[in-house]
Motif scaffolding. Structure first.
Motif, PDB file in Angstrom:
ATOM      1  N   PHE A  60      40.216  46.743  60.984  1.00 52.30           N
ATOM      2  CA  PHE A  60      38.986  47.336  61.539  1.00 52.30           C
ATOM      3  C   PHE A  60      38.337  48.255  60.501  1.00 52.30           C
ATOM      4  O   PHE A  60      37.114  48.259  60.332  1.00 52.30           O
ATOM      5  CB  PHE A  60      39.322  48.105  62.824  1.00 52.30           C
ATOM      6  CG  PHE A  60      38.109  48.514  63.609  1.00 52.30           C
ATOM      7  CD1 PHE A  60      37.552  47.660  64.546  1.00 52.30           C
ATOM      8  CD2 PHE A  60      37.524  49.753  63.414  1.00 52.30           C
ATOM      9  CE1 PHE A  60      36.430  48.031  65.275  1.00 52.30           C
ATOM     10  CE2 PHE A  60      36.396  50.132  64.134  1.00 52.30           C
ATOM     11  CZ  PHE A  60      35.842  49.272  65.065  1.00 52.30           C
ATOM     12  N   LEU A  64      34.710  47.976  58.413  1.00 55.32           N
ATOM     13  CA  LEU A  64      33.704  49.044  58.326  1.00 55.32           C
ATOM     14  C   LEU A  64      33.379  49.376  56.877  1.00 55.32           C
ATOM     15  O   LEU A  64      32.263  49.782  56.557  1.00 55.32           O
ATOM     16  CB  LEU A  64      34.198  50.311  59.042  1.00 55.32           C
ATOM     17  CG  LEU A  64      34.315  50.209  60.559  1.00 55.32           C
ATOM     18  CD1 LEU A  64      34.981  51.461  61.118  1.00 55.32           C
ATOM     19  CD2 LEU A  64      32.942  50.019  61.182  1.00 55.32           C
ATOM     20  N   GLY A  65      34.369  49.202  55.998  1.00 57.69           N
ATOM     21  CA  GLY A  65      34.162  49.489  54.586  1.00 57.69           C
ATOM     22  C   GLY A  65      33.377  48.410  53.869  1.00 57.69           C
ATOM     23  O   GLY A  65      32.846  48.645  52.782  1.00 57.69           O
ATOM     24  N   PHE A  74      24.334  46.744  63.723  1.00 55.26           N
ATOM     25  CA  PHE A  74      23.307  47.781  63.603  1.00 55.26           C
ATOM     26  C   PHE A  74      22.096  47.336  62.779  1.00 55.26           C
ATOM     27  O   PHE A  74      20.995  47.836  62.976  1.00 55.26           O
ATOM     28  CB  PHE A  74      23.901  49.047  62.975  1.00 55.26           C
ATOM     29  CG  PHE A  74      25.071  49.598  63.738  1.00 55.26           C
ATOM     30  CD1 PHE A  74      24.946  49.931  65.083  1.00 55.26           C
ATOM     31  CD2 PHE A  74      26.306  49.773  63.128  1.00 55.26           C
ATOM     32  CE1 PHE A  74      26.019  50.430  65.804  1.00 55.26           C
ATOM     33  CE2 PHE A  74      27.390  50.273  63.844  1.00 55.26           C
ATOM     34  CZ  PHE A  74      27.248  50.593  65.182  1.00 55.26           C
ATOM     35  N   VAL A  84      22.757  52.813  67.415  1.00 57.68           N
ATOM     36  CA  VAL A  84      24.128  53.326  67.389  1.00 57.68           C
ATOM     37  C   VAL A  84      24.407  54.260  68.570  1.00 57.68           C
ATOM     38  O   VAL A  84      25.538  54.373  69.036  1.00 57.68           O
ATOM     39  CB  VAL A  84      24.427  54.032  66.042  1.00 57.68           C
ATOM     40  CG1 VAL A  84      23.581  55.285  65.872  1.00 57.68           C
ATOM     41  CG2 VAL A  84      25.902  54.363  65.891  1.00 57.68           C
ATOM     42  N   ARG A  85      23.373  54.927  69.103  1.00 56.56           N
ATOM     43  CA  ARG A  85      23.591  55.878  70.209  1.00 56.56           C
ATOM     44  C   ARG A  85      23.889  55.170  71.521  1.00 56.56           C
ATOM     45  O   ARG A  85      24.293  55.799  72.492  1.00 56.56           O
ATOM     46  CB  ARG A  85      22.351  56.769  70.378  1.00 56.56           C
ATOM     47  CG  ARG A  85      22.195  57.774  69.245  1.00 56.56           C
ATOM     48  CD  ARG A  85      20.846  58.433  69.290  1.00 56.56           C
ATOM     49  NE  ARG A  85      19.780  57.436  69.127  1.00 56.56           N
ATOM     50  CZ  ARG A  85      18.485  57.737  69.037  1.00 56.56           C
ATOM     51  NH1 ARG A  85      18.084  58.980  69.116  1.00 56.56           N
ATOM     52  NH2 ARG A  85      17.597  56.789  68.869  1.00 56.56           N
ATOM     53  N   LEU A  88      29.286  51.434  72.798  1.00 53.48           N
ATOM     54  CA  LEU A  88      30.655  51.849  73.059  1.00 53.48           C
ATOM     55  C   LEU A  88      31.559  50.710  72.610  1.00 53.48           C
ATOM     56  O   LEU A  88      31.162  49.544  72.641  1.00 53.48           O
ATOM     57  CB  LEU A  88      30.882  52.083  74.560  1.00 53.48           C
ATOM     58  CG  LEU A  88      30.170  53.273  75.188  1.00 53.48           C
ATOM     59  CD1 LEU A  88      30.300  53.206  76.702  1.00 53.48           C
ATOM     60  CD2 LEU A  88      30.776  54.577  74.663  1.00 53.48           C
ATOM     61  N   HIS A  89      32.749  51.082  72.181  1.00 51.80           N
ATOM     62  CA  HIS A  89      33.744  50.076  71.826  1.00 51.80           C
ATOM     63  C   HIS A  89      34.392  49.613  73.133  1.00 51.80           C
ATOM     64  O   HIS A  89      34.957  50.419  73.858  1.00 51.80           O
ATOM     65  CB  HIS A  89      34.772  50.743  70.907  1.00 51.80           C
ATOM     66  CG  HIS A  89      35.592  49.792  70.118  1.00 51.80           C
ATOM     67  ND1 HIS A  89      36.313  50.189  69.016  1.00 51.80           N
ATOM     68  CD2 HIS A  89      35.813  48.474  70.260  1.00 51.80           C
ATOM     69  CE1 HIS A  89      36.948  49.144  68.517  1.00 51.80           C
ATOM     70  NE2 HIS A  89      36.661  48.096  69.241  1.00 51.80           N
ATOM     71  N   GLY A  90      34.257  48.333  73.452  1.00 54.50           N
ATOM     72  CA  GLY A  90      34.749  47.852  74.740  1.00 54.50           C
ATOM     73  C   GLY A  90      36.183  47.353  74.694  1.00 54.50           C
ATOM     74  O   GLY A  90      37.030  47.780  75.480  1.00 54.50           O
TER      75      GLY A  90
ATOM     76  N   ASN B  40      37.076  54.833  57.665  1.00 50.03           N
ATOM     77  CA  ASN B  40      35.732  54.308  57.337  1.00 50.03           C
ATOM     78  C   ASN B  40      34.792  54.316  58.542  1.00 50.03           C
ATOM     79  O   ASN B  40      33.735  53.692  58.491  1.00 50.03           O
ATOM     80  CB  ASN B  40      35.792  52.870  56.783  1.00 50.03           C
ATOM     81  CG  ASN B  40      36.502  52.767  55.460  1.00 50.03           C
ATOM     82  OD1 ASN B  40      36.576  53.746  54.712  1.00 50.03           O
ATOM     83  ND2 ASN B  40      37.042  51.598  55.165  1.00 50.03           N
ATOM     84  N   PHE B  91      38.970  49.662  76.152  1.00 50.64           N
ATOM     85  CA  PHE B  91      38.695  51.095  76.091  1.00 50.64           C
ATOM     86  C   PHE B  91      38.103  51.497  77.438  1.00 50.64           C
ATOM     87  O   PHE B  91      37.046  51.005  77.839  1.00 50.64           O
ATOM     88  CB  PHE B  91      37.748  51.395  74.930  1.00 50.64           C
ATOM     89  CG  PHE B  91      38.348  51.028  73.596  1.00 50.64           C
ATOM     90  CD1 PHE B  91      39.181  51.910  72.914  1.00 50.64           C
ATOM     91  CD2 PHE B  91      38.116  49.783  73.030  1.00 50.64           C
ATOM     92  CE1 PHE B  91      39.757  51.550  71.702  1.00 50.64           C
ATOM     93  CE2 PHE B  91      38.689  49.419  71.814  1.00 50.64           C
ATOM     94  CZ  PHE B  91      39.509  50.315  71.153  1.00 50.64           C
TER      95      PHE B  91
END
Lengths: 152, 143
Positions: A60, A64-65, A74, A84-85, A88-90, B40, B91
């Motif tokens: 993960f 992202l890197g 995004f 981004v606001r 949520l991570h589901g 990250n 989550f």
């Protein structure tokens, strides 16, 4: 605002990222890791590893890197363009085939496999699968991310 | 060096066996800032209070993947990581600032797939007031 379903099936460009030993140690420190396999090379070798292994969730962080351009959640130009606001991570899944180690150069490819909604569109769900392949061409880890987008 | 990690004897595992609880925290702003850098994950909801409040949250809150990393520790302090075949979580609730994350797991099934003996674990994380934050399953190899 409904997410365009034409993003389903989009496959990212492959991205290369190096698995840095220093970052693995930093990850261990930031998570309060006590198992020395994850920060001490000698302990890693004593446990049968060639060097420090990446911990189970690290793909993960690699993703992202080395974010995809094509299909990025995004990115409004090349990807889905979600605010981004509102996210949520589901859900998160990992499946392992072989270890990732410090020093590996991984190639990541991400596919948007599904977009669906619930509650009359108030919640939308984006499912993406990422494969991590090492420099020898071996599939190491696969993951699936479900991102929830709150509309309204 | 004596390892601080003592793996379980998987040959003797039975349905109903519990993994040792793994409690981490409390999460402070420093925890979240360090995890943001190390993982990250620079989403400002976790590191910038002004941004989090403007987005309607009471304050910054814990990364879901930080709790998942703690769940991974619970598993990899119990069996070596190479035993972990697949796992998933949902989550379920946000982990607020200052929460202590408590990870729990239990063996729910022992079965054979493709000639490999496996155990299914029910896993989850909770915060101090007993709200469940993550819930899911893991499959580990027994041999």
């Amino acid at each position: 605002m409904a997410i365009d379903r034409s993003h389903i099936g989009v496959v990212s460009e492959p991205r290369e990222i190096d698995v840095e030993k220093g970052q693995l140690r930093f990850f261990a420190k930031a998570t309060g890791e006590i198992n020395p396999v994850y920060f001490d090379e000698e302990a890693a070798r004593a446990a049968g590893h060639p060097t420090i292994p990446a911990p189970p969730t690290f793909l993960f962080s690699l993703q992202l890197g080395a974010p995809a351009k094509r299909g990025d959640i995004f990115d409004p130009e090349n990807g889905i363009g979600v605010d981004v606001r509102r996210i949520l991570h589901g859900e998160q899944r990992f499946t392992y085939h072989r270890p990732i180690y410090a020093g590996d150069r991984m190639t990541l490819t991400t596919t948007t496999t599904d977009i669906y909604d619930k509650k009359g569109g108030a919640l939308e769900f984006i499912t993406q699968k990422t494969q991590g392949v090492n420099a020898a061409g071996q599939l190491c880890v696969e993951m699936q991310v479900v991102t929830v987008v709150r509309n309204g | 060096m004596v390892s601080p990690v003592q793996y379980v004897d998987t040959a003797a595992l039975a349905v109903g066996d519990r993994l040792p609880d793994h409690a981490m925290g409390p999460l402070n702003r420093g925890t979240l800032a360090l995890f943001a850098g190390a993982s990250n994950d620079h989403v400002p909801l976790h590191i910038d209070s002004d941004f989090a409040k403007a987005a309607g949250m009471p304050d910054v809150f814990g990364h879901g993947m930080l709790s998942m990393a703690y769940l991974a520790q619970m598993i990899t302090h119990w069996v070596p990581q190479e035993r972990l075949r697949t796992w998933n979580v949902r989550f379920m609730a946000i982990t607020p600032l200052y929460a202590t994350v408590i990870c729990r797991g239990e063996v729910t099934e022992i079965f054979t797939d493709n000639g490999e003996r496996l155990a299914r674990l029910s896993i989850g994380s909770w915060i101090d007031d007993a709200t469940q934050t993550l819930g899911g399953e893991a499959i580990i190899a027994l041999d």
